[in-house]
Design a protein around this motif. Sequence first.
Motif, short mmCIF file in Angstrom:
data_model
loop_
_atom_site.label_atom_id
_atom_site.label_comp_id
_atom_site.label_asym_id
_atom_site.label_seq_id
_atom_site.Cartn_x
_atom_site.Cartn_y
_atom_site.Cartn_z
N UNK A 40 96.35 8.79 24.47
CA UNK A 40 96.37 9.80 25.64
C UNK A 40 97.72 9.93 26.31
N UNK A 41 98.29 8.78 26.83
CA UNK A 41 99.52 8.76 27.43
C UNK A 41 100.55 9.51 26.79
N UNK A 42 100.87 9.27 25.54
CA UNK A 42 102.03 9.82 24.95
C UNK A 42 101.68 11.11 24.45
N UNK A 43 100.46 11.78 24.26
CA UNK A 43 100.39 12.88 24.07
C UNK A 43 100.68 13.91 25.29
N UNK A 81 107.82 8.14 18.39
CA UNK A 81 108.92 9.11 17.87
C UNK A 81 108.77 10.55 18.12
N UNK A 82 107.83 10.87 18.18
CA UNK A 82 107.52 12.33 18.35
C UNK A 82 108.01 12.88 20.02
N UNK A 83 107.57 11.84 20.85
CA UNK A 83 108.00 12.12 22.19
C UNK A 83 109.74 12.01 22.25
N UNK A 84 110.08 10.99 21.63
CA UNK A 84 111.74 11.06 21.77
C UNK A 84 112.57 12.16 20.92
N UNK A 85 111.67 12.71 19.97
CA UNK A 85 112.15 13.65 19.14
C UNK A 85 112.67 15.01 19.88
N UNK A 86 111.96 15.05 20.95
CA UNK A 86 112.35 16.50 21.61
C UNK A 86 113.74 16.34 22.40
N UNK A 87 114.03 14.94 22.41
CA UNK A 87 115.66 14.81 22.94
C UNK A 87 116.50 15.22 22.06
N UNK A 88 116.24 15.14 20.61
CA UNK A 88 117.36 15.65 19.81
C UNK A 88 117.27 17.13 19.84
N UNK A 89 115.98 17.85 20.23
CA UNK A 89 116.04 19.24 20.27
C UNK A 89 116.83 19.71 21.44
N UNK A 90 116.70 18.93 22.54
CA UNK A 90 117.58 19.32 23.74
C UNK A 90 118.98 19.41 23.64
N UNK A 111 102.37 14.77 12.05
CA UNK A 111 100.88 15.20 12.26
C UNK A 111 99.72 14.90 11.15
N UNK A 112 100.55 15.27 10.09
CA UNK A 112 99.72 15.06 8.75
C UNK A 112 99.45 13.53 8.65
N UNK A 113 100.55 12.80 8.98
CA UNK A 113 100.39 11.41 8.86
C UNK A 113 99.43 10.70 9.82
N UNK A 114 99.45 11.20 11.11
CA UNK A 114 98.45 10.80 12.12
C UNK A 114 97.00 11.21 11.81
N UNK A 115 96.82 12.49 11.21
CA UNK A 115 95.47 13.03 10.94
C UNK A 115 94.89 12.07 9.96
N UNK A 116 95.85 11.59 8.73
CA UNK A 116 95.42 10.94 7.71
C UNK A 116 94.92 9.61 8.18
N UNK A 117 95.68 8.94 9.13
CA UNK A 117 95.30 7.60 9.53
C UNK A 117 94.02 7.73 10.47
N UNK A 118 93.89 8.75 11.43
CA UNK A 118 92.63 8.61 12.10
C UNK A 118 91.65 9.20 11.57
N UNK A 163 99.43 5.05 14.67
CA UNK A 163 99.32 6.37 15.46
C UNK A 163 100.23 6.31 16.68
N UNK A 164 100.29 5.26 17.46
CA UNK A 164 100.78 5.08 18.70
C UNK A 164 102.42 4.86 18.50
N UNK A 165 102.67 4.32 17.59
CA UNK A 165 104.33 4.24 17.12
C UNK A 165 104.87 5.76 16.79
N UNK A 166 103.98 6.25 15.84
CA UNK A 166 104.53 7.58 15.41
C UNK A 166 104.51 8.80 16.76
N UNK A 167 103.75 8.73 17.64
CA UNK A 167 103.67 9.47 18.86
C UNK A 167 104.82 9.24 19.92
#
Length: 401
Positions: free
Chosen positions: A319-322, A121-130, A81-88, A115-119
């Motif tokens: 928008x789609x990835x969020x 990663x974040x979408x797929x990261x939930x798979x690890x939590x599962x 999130x910090x990196x996305x905010x920095x880039x935005x 930002x798209x590429x990071x998002x």
Amino acid sequence: MACPFGGPVPVKFTGGDIDGNTDASQDGTNKVSLGVGVTYSDYLMLDQLLDCQHMKSSEHGPPVPDEHLFIVIHQTYELWFKQIIFDLDNVKVLLNDRFVDETKTLRIVSGLERTVKILKLLVDQILVLETMSPLDFIEFRNYLSPASGFQSLQFRLLENKLGVNPATRVKYNAQHYREVFSAPDHVAALAESETSPSLLALIIKWLERVPGIDGSDGELGFWDQYVTSVNHYLNDMKNEALKPENSEHVRDQLLAEYEKSRRSYATILVEEEHEKQVKMSERRLTHRAMKGALMIYFYRDMPRFSQPYQILTFLMDIDSLLTKWRYNHVMLVQRMLGSKMGTGGSSGYLYLRTTVSDRYKVFLDLFNLSTWLIPRSYIPCLSPRMVKTLSEHSHMNGCSE
């Protein structure tokens, strides 16, 4: 022993190069031993970073292993999130100018693409939590209360900086989202993010400057030609429906499709109709910005519109990835908690599922642009002057004149 395929006998590697000299890959200097500069660990402050995973379960008995994963996953989210905010923030600085030259446009594209590429990663990261089971989560969940993901300051800042519509936000326990933050610096950061121009606001101003929307020097502009083309397209639809050879059933179907299309196009062709949609929070772009976005869509093959088109595409990807991230999060919560109350006091799954909707899409208008596209055969031809303007690169990008 001879090679069975008739080739030369392989030479056994002995640590040197092919001529038997000292291994060149080992040439170098151990700079750490010289005591100059910083080490990898010092530069990244790994001692502090890797000492941030304190498991609450270990304070009450044997540690629950999955709590370590839970902490690491959420800390990783906050770093991204910090990196996305920095880039935005950098993208917003580049956009917040009366003129955006083409070198800046490329940097904007790069920032949004990252930002798209990071998002992703974040979408797929939930798979690890599962990989954590609901039973294992229950073992340490009670130690988290009243902590909640809703209290993520950076995610709220990210939403504001993108331009989430305050009027369509879902309340949290019948309260404004700011009520969960009490630290003065957090409150100040939220206030600043709400009052400074969002990415959406800057994109609107940028789109309003697309060249060629209006006519000049006796030439019709894009918009006048588009209106004429749409009316021609709709008239052809109606004539197709009224052909004598059509049966009554076919004619009624085609006329119904024509009438639906006519009403839809009216909401974009007539500015007053568009403004009604804006007042109802159904649209966010100004009427002129919509014109600019449509022009970029129709003529994206022109050299000076290629990067602007990429920008619009990446905004929709964000928008789609969020939305996918919110959905995956909702499914994870339902899997882990069922209908239990959230640790922060919310209704949990029932609350979260209300956030997975168009109300949190910032660039919804860009998704809906396809509604008002017309077949290629009806697209207005650019004048020779506009072809020249959109074919030549200069210090001004395709959305500045």
